[in-house]
Design an enzyme around this catalytic site. Structure first.
Site, PDB file in Angstrom:
ATOM      1  CB  SER A 107      -4.933  -4.097  -2.231  1.00  0.00           C
ATOM      2  OG  SER A 107      -3.798  -3.696  -1.542  1.00  0.00           O
ATOM      3  CD1 TRP A 122      -8.478  -0.103   2.742  1.00  0.00           C
ATOM      4  CD2 TRP A 122      -6.301   0.354   2.670  1.00  0.00           C
ATOM      5  NE1 TRP A 122      -8.044   0.056   4.034  1.00  0.00           N
ATOM      6  CE2 TRP A 122      -6.706   0.337   4.010  1.00  0.00           C
ATOM      7  CE3 TRP A 122      -4.960   0.623   2.378  1.00  0.00           C
ATOM      8  CZ2 TRP A 122      -5.829   0.569   5.067  1.00  0.00           C
ATOM      9  CZ3 TRP A 122      -4.081   0.862   3.429  1.00  0.00           C
ATOM     10  CH2 TRP A 122      -4.518   0.829   4.752  1.00  0.00           C
ATOM     11  CG  HIS A 123      -2.628   1.886  -0.297  1.00  0.00           C
ATOM     12  ND1 HIS A 123      -2.930   0.603  -0.671  1.00  0.00           N
ATOM     13  CD2 HIS A 123      -1.678   1.787   0.667  1.00  0.00           C
ATOM     14  CE1 HIS A 123      -2.176  -0.242   0.022  1.00  0.00           C
ATOM     15  NE2 HIS A 123      -1.421   0.452   0.847  1.00  0.00           N
ATOM     16  N   GLY A 124      -5.799   5.055  -1.476  1.00  0.00           N
ATOM     17  CA  GLY A 124      -6.157   6.445  -1.747  1.00  0.00           C
ATOM     18  C   GLY A 124      -7.038   6.579  -2.953  1.00  0.00           C
ATOM     19  CG  PHE A 167      -2.894   5.447   2.751  1.00  0.00           C
ATOM     20  CD1 PHE A 167      -3.103   6.366   1.720  1.00  0.00           C
ATOM     21  CD2 PHE A 167      -1.645   4.897   2.899  1.00  0.00           C
ATOM     22  CE1 PHE A 167      -2.071   6.707   0.854  1.00  0.00           C
ATOM     23  CE2 PHE A 167      -0.612   5.239   2.041  1.00  0.00           C
ATOM     24  CZ  PHE A 167      -0.818   6.138   1.023  1.00  0.00           C
TER      25      PHE A 167
END
Lengths: 336, 481
Positions: free
Chosen positions: B322, B325-327, B481
């Site tokens: 997770s 996923w953001h960066g 993102f």
């Protein structure tokens, strides 16, 4: 659906009225949308009477007029001039008029000279329409001027017509955003948050280095096309523009402030040239002499294709200073 | 196109009028309009990347249709993997290529080898992580036979590119959103008003709260080496409000806009900062992503079944993925891992589901115990956000080091502190509305104030504040993102 749309309409009207009232109450800083001007003005506002000549205009003035050079030319000619460059980036004709009007209304400056970059009236590009820089100077006066300006424009083709429509459209949106106080609470903020650092010397000048290879042809074209346009007599000037200029000249005269318009090298339009020609001779620098200055059109003197570098600023300032002296002498002899 | 731009303020009424007044007789045309408007909306930013969305849409549409035609397990698996590889391939290339390359190069150089590969100058397409996950959910659901594959390409294209939630969510499940494109929509007054209200609250969160907090947070984070502990703490708290206002504001505008067109999107935030523990926080923060990972990663991995080691492994996997996923940055990975560390004690002691209802469900104010729990949870999230915001791990560590120093007890010093006088009453208004509306789908919803005059005064005040604080097209954080 009808009920929904009615509700939106009523809410919008109430919001409009509230914003109209708020516009008068909010303690917004006059120049909040023009950070550079605000910084410059703040740095001299307690010493305004120490200066007797101010420059106004866009980045072409910020980078092109060096008051230290100007003052030294004056000193050599026994003139006691202390000048300051109040030019600011991206400042157009309407905004300049607003700035000068504000200064005339809000300060005690008198017995001085304002040298103003001569610019054409421009419509607002869509991507800039909601910028504080574009909103803060809008007013009903400005919108009326734009309307008159467009009505008096030399419209010959459908393209000209569309351009005229764009002027009215863009300024009506800008003025509406102004009435809705868009972003004005940002104007209460201290500019200590500003990303833009103070980029000018103690006389308001900022020199740029040569940033890229200059194309001599582009620069030479400013001169050759300028000469062609000034020699031709095919365009009519704009009456609303002329009126606006005369208003500001008259208003300044009441405070013994003389207004002088100066050209900077760039691509001119026919209308702009026609408008420049209508200026009273005592309120402008002779364009023929300006276009004769070969050194101003040498690529080596430019930082980029729109601004002088340090050396170019030196030449340009010296030229403006000499022409200012000539204008003063002419005026003095006329007075005698 | 940004929600908080003049472009969108013009775009939305045009699409609204065409949708309800011109194309309202024909569902197919209405869906086509939604798809076309969505492509314009996305293309406004960079039209070149429309081809990515279109390609993704075509692949998943045909994979779906093919899955509907075959029963053969191997063929079905191949089709699923085609969809996964195409979608994650795009995501991997555009978002993670340089990250992996740089880390491989560093790893090789530690081992004494020099890897001769250059980083690419890749532009990250806006919202790629969002629409990729949305289309993946469709193929996985069709593969698992939880959803009938669609044969209606226009509806599917509109579902994938649905402009209100295309670039920053909520990440919709095909099972919720896609069927809504099949049914005729009728404009309902209450839904329209509710949509406008939610858009207004979203704009307030973004323009007034997030963008103002950003001014402080950015300045403090960018100059953290020169700031006292208390100022750094203030900066971290400002970022905590910024990220919430920014992202939940976007979600509110997205959900509200969808309502105007007769669609219901899932709730994405449910007053997360009033959570009493981290587990509750993660049930209330970015719900569409958390539940996506829960359904498509955590549960397939075994979830919380199995032994302690398995639970620990799965928890770390879901939180780290997770974060990633953001960066493509180690800061996001550490942020995810830190949240896993916060979460694990609750999971291992079976206390992760003890706070299922909203805090102070039947009373105006929380109890002292709840106050303490909320403060602790908020404090933990503030610390975690430092990793999320920092430029790199070193920056985050030095920031936290500075924050937890003796100067934490000094008065915060910051040149723009005087403007806080304007901001604090606004933050109080925001906090009050959020608290009073904590039981609602979004804070400002109709149930918030019974008194009609008070309610309309509040709407007017919020509208005026949004206009007054409007800043020139400040981007949403989650776009990256």
């Amino acid at each position: 659906m009808k009920k929904f749309l009615n509700k939106i309409l009523i809410f919008s009207i109430i919001l409009f009225v509230f914003n109209l009232v708020l516009g008068f109450i909010l303690p917004i800083r006059t120049y909040y949308g023009n950070e550079m001007f605000e910084q410059k003005f703040s740095s001299i506002k307690n010493d305004l009477n120490d200066y007797n000549l101010y420059f106004f205009g866009s980045s072409r003035i910020v980078n092109g007029i060096n008051p230290k050079v100007f003052d030294s030319v004056m000193q050599v000619n026994d003139r006691d001039i202390n000048s300051y460059n109040l030019g600011s980036y991206g400042t157009w004709f309407n905004e300049n008029i607003f700035l000068i009007n504000s200064i005339l209304n809000d300060t005690s400056i008198k017995d001085a000279t304002f040298m103003i970059e001569f610019q054409q009236v421009m419509s607002v590009p869509w991507e800039k329409i909601d910028n504080h820089k574009n909103i803060y100077y809008q007013s009903s006066d400005n919108f009326t001027f734009i309307l008159n300006y467009v009505l008096d424009k030399d419209i010959r083709t459908f393209r000209d017509f569309l351009i005229g429509v764009h002027y009215i459209f863009s300024y009506s949106i800008s003025e509406t955003l102004n009435i809705f106080n868009l972003g004005k609470l940002k104007g209460l903020e201290s500019y200590s948050h500003s990303k833009e650092s103070k980029k000018f010397d103690n006389k308001g000048f900022f020199a740029i280095d040569s940033r890229k290879e200059m194309n001599q042809i582009t620069i030479s074209n400013y001169q050759s096309k300028g000469v062609q346009l000034f020699q031709a007599n095919e365009s009519k000037s704009n009456g609303a523009f002329e009126k606006k200029i005369n208003e500001i000249i008259k208003k300044a005269q009441e405070r013994n402030i003389s207004i002088i318009f100066i050209l900077t090298p760039k691509n001119y339009t026919k209308e702009m040239v026609a408008n420049y020609k209508t200026l009273p001779s005592e309120n402008k620098i002779d364009y023929e002499k300006f276009l004769d200055q070969t050194s101003l059109f040498e690529a080596a003197n430019w930082g980029d294709h729109t601004h002088f570098n340090f050396q170019g600023a030196q030449y340009f300032t010296e030229f403006v200073a000499k022409e200012f002296l000539i204008l003063n002498r002419n005026e003095a002899s006329e007075n005698k | 196109m940004l929600f908080n731009s003049l472009d969108f303020a013009i775009f939305l009424p045009i699409v609204f009028i065409l949708y309800w007044f011109v194309f309202n007789k024909n569902l197919k045309w209405q869906n086509l309009l939604v798809a076309a408007a969505s492509y314009v909306f996305y293309g406004w930013w960079d039209w070149r990347f429309l081809s990515l969305i279109l390609f993704s849409t075509l692949v998943d549409y045909f994979v779906g249709v093919s899955l509907g035609k075959t029963e053969a397990p191997t063929r079905r698996k191949v089709l699923l993997w085609i969809s996964i590889l195409v979608n994650l391939g795009f995501l991997g290339f555009f978002k993670y290529y340089n990250f992996f390359l740089d880390n491989f190069k560093s790893a090789f150089s530690i081992a004494g080898y020099e890897l001769n590969a250059n980083s690419l100058n890749i532009i990250l397409p806006v919202g790629i992580s969002f629409y990729t996950f949305q289309t993946l959910s469709y193929t996985i659901d069709v593969y698992k036979e939880r959803l009938e594959p669609t044969k209606n390409f226009i509806s599917f294209a509109a579902f994938v590119s649905f402009f209100p939630q295309l670039v920053a969510g909520p990440i919709e499940r095909a099972s919720n959103l896609l069927p809504q494109f099949y049914k005729p929509r009728k404009f309902e007054y209450s839904q329209g008003v509710d949509g406008m209200r939610q858009i207004l609250w979203g704009l307030f969160k973004k323009v007034v709260i997030a963008d103002n907090c950003a001014v402080y947070a950015n300045h403090i984070f960018e100059n953290s080496a020169d700031m006292s502990g208390s100022t750094l703490a203030l900066g971290a708290v400002f970022f905590t409000f910024q990220i919430y206002g920014d992202f939940s504001g976007y979600s509110d505008i997205a959900i509200g806009t969808a309502r105007l067109f007769g669609f219901n999107l899932m709730q994405n935030f449910a007053s997360p900062y009033f959570s009493r523990d981290i587990a509750e926080f993660w049930r209330r923060w970015h719900i569409s992503l958390s539940t996506w990972f829960r359904d498509y990663l955590y549960i397939p991995l075994g979830g919380s079944r199995g032994g302690t080691l398995m639970k620990v492994r799965n928890t770390f996997i879901i939180f780290i993925v997770s974060g990633f996923w953001h960066g493509a940055n180690w800061t996001f990975i550490v942020w995810g891992a830190l949240n896993a560390v916060y979460f694990l004690p609750l999971l291992l002691t079976n206390k992760n589901r003890q706070n299922m209802e909203v805090v102070a469900e039947d009373s105006y104010l929380p109890s002292l115990k709840e106050m303490g729990q909320m403060t602790l949870t908020f404090g933990l999230t503030v610390i975690a956000w430092v990793f999320f915001r920092a430029e790199n791990i070193g920056h985050a560590v030095s920031y936290l080091g500075g924050m937890f120093s003796w100067s934490f007890f000094n008065e915060p010093s910051y040149s723009g502190i005087s403007f806080l006088k304007t901001l604090i009453p606004i933050l109080i208004l925001f906090f009050t509305v959020e608290w009073l509306g904590r039981r609602n789908q979004y804070a400002l919803s109709q149930g918030l104030l019974k008194n009609n005059v008070l309610r309309k005064t509040l709407y007017l005040t919020i509208s005026i504040l949004v206009l007054l604080f409007y800043g020139q097209n400040q981007e949403f954080i989650y776009f990256q993102f």
